[in-house]
Design an enzyme around this catalytic site. Sequence first.
Site, mmCIF file in Angstrom:
data_model
loop_
_atom_site.group_PDB
_atom_site.id
_atom_site.type_symbol
_atom_site.label_atom_id
_atom_site.label_comp_id
_atom_site.label_asym_id
_atom_site.label_seq_id
_atom_site.Cartn_x
_atom_site.Cartn_y
_atom_site.Cartn_z
ATOM 1 N N CYS A 1 -61.412 -67.236 7.615
ATOM 2 C CA CYS A 1 -60.434 -67.344 6.534
ATOM 3 C C CYS A 1 -60.014 -68.805 6.416
ATOM 4 O O CYS A 1 -59.487 -69.385 7.364
ATOM 5 C CB CYS A 1 -59.214 -66.468 6.819
ATOM 6 S SG CYS A 1 -57.905 -66.594 5.574
ATOM 7 N N GLU B 1 -66.362 -59.164 6.325
ATOM 8 C CA GLU B 1 -65.232 -58.726 7.158
ATOM 9 C C GLU B 1 -64.326 -59.905 7.439
ATOM 10 O O GLU B 1 -64.792 -61.038 7.592
ATOM 11 C CB GLU B 1 -65.777 -58.138 8.463
ATOM 12 C CG GLU B 1 -64.715 -57.654 9.455
ATOM 13 C CD GLU B 1 -64.296 -58.732 10.467
ATOM 14 O OE1 GLU B 1 -63.294 -58.510 11.180
ATOM 15 O OE2 GLU B 1 -64.956 -59.787 10.515
ATOM 16 N N ARG C 1 -56.121 -52.206 15.207
ATOM 17 C CA ARG C 1 -56.849 -53.387 14.740
ATOM 18 C C ARG C 1 -57.158 -53.256 13.254
ATOM 19 O O ARG C 1 -58.114 -52.590 12.850
ATOM 20 C CB ARG C 1 -58.150 -53.562 15.531
ATOM 21 C CG ARG C 1 -58.843 -54.914 15.293
ATOM 22 C CD ARG C 1 -60.097 -55.051 16.125
ATOM 23 N NE ARG C 1 -60.626 -56.406 16.081
ATOM 24 C CZ ARG C 1 -60.228 -57.396 16.875
ATOM 25 N NH1 ARG C 1 -59.288 -57.171 17.782
ATOM 26 N NH2 ARG C 1 -60.742 -58.604 16.776
ATOM 27 N N ARG D 1 -58.383 -54.714 9.761
ATOM 28 C CA ARG D 1 -59.237 -55.737 9.194
ATOM 29 C C ARG D 1 -59.564 -55.362 7.745
ATOM 30 O O ARG D 1 -59.578 -54.179 7.393
ATOM 31 C CB ARG D 1 -60.547 -55.875 9.996
ATOM 32 C CG ARG D 1 -60.364 -56.471 11.379
ATOM 33 C CD ARG D 1 -59.941 -57.924 11.307
ATOM 34 N NE ARG D 1 -59.847 -58.585 12.594
ATOM 35 C CZ ARG D 1 -58.750 -58.644 13.327
ATOM 36 N NH1 ARG D 1 -57.644 -58.028 12.920
ATOM 37 N NH2 ARG D 1 -58.735 -59.309 14.481
#
Length: 374
Positions: A123, A170, A213, A215
């Site tokens: 990112c 992802e 988690r 994502r």
Amino acid sequence: MKAEKLDIHVRLEPFEVELLKESAKSNNQTIQDFIHESALLNLKNTAVRNKDKYSFIDLFSGIGGMRLGFEDAECQCIYSGEWNKFSRKTYLRNFGEFPHGDITKVDASTIPNHDILVAGFPCQPFSIAGISKKNSLGRASGFEDKTQGTLFYDVCRVIKEKRPKAFLLENVKNLRSHDKGRTFQIIYEALTELDYEVFYQIIDGQMFVPQHRERIFIVGFDKQRYGTVNFDFNLNPPEHTPVLSDILESNVDEKYTLSSKLWDYLQNYAKKHREAGNGFGYGLANPDGISRTLSARYYKDGAEILIAQEGKNPRRLTPRECARLQGFPDSFEIPVSDNQAYRQFGNSVVVPLISDIARLITQKLDRLENDPEQ
């Protein structure tokens, strides 16, 4: 006819030489034998294309978590790319091939044609200087202008050059809100500009592993090939929801137990932030529940996921437990130090979740290939 022998001279970077030495030593081989065996294995992997399987490339591959998921869904990897030397070492040990290096220096035309592009790209913020100038001149700005200078740009240029049937990207959950949503808007616009039907969803891996988690997953299908496409993230998690105790080892080395100095520090740090009204602090995980998110910083103190121990200080997870927490099989080898292993698994993906998404993508491609109206 007598077979011709060939001596080949290869130029390697210093760190690549060290990786070769370490890998050869760990396999009890000479460097020459190791290179020979690895070359033949890589030749076999690249030369034998199974036409009954969807092919995919594994960009920003890390240690191969995305690859394991797609291979579990009966897909074949034909190219991988990763720049980190320690991750490349782990990848080499487990897949018998050395990922290509810096993607920014790879000519997209040299990447083999493939059905699915897979990438866990970083990112990064986008600069608006060039875009603002074009807008002021009344000129349209394409994905090159919007994404130039980021690694996502390299994902786009590969997609543009090779036009895979589909892709899976992802990233961290915060990509959706990064820079007030602007980053994701540019990513979405860039992918749709490439003429792909784009779908995305934030998914929590705790349906597959005992870890919270979240994502974001972005799936795209080639509109030039299939036209308008519908796609849903209809996951099929296991009936038994795993808990933390399912992945814990029974005999753990004492080196994973926190020192009294570190344990005191973590308790005082947590107390300080509680008094200030903040939620920061260590996390003692419930063996009958799930853990916090495993991060790449776990190597520092293990504070986010600690395991209580009767009569002594808590301990951090072992690298093998971290691997299990991400859904890696026990057959997956860990050839690096504990600190590097913590970084690698903290940066990786929930493997069985990737497997499930990969199956959804391949099932959709099956329908599209057989009936474009699907």
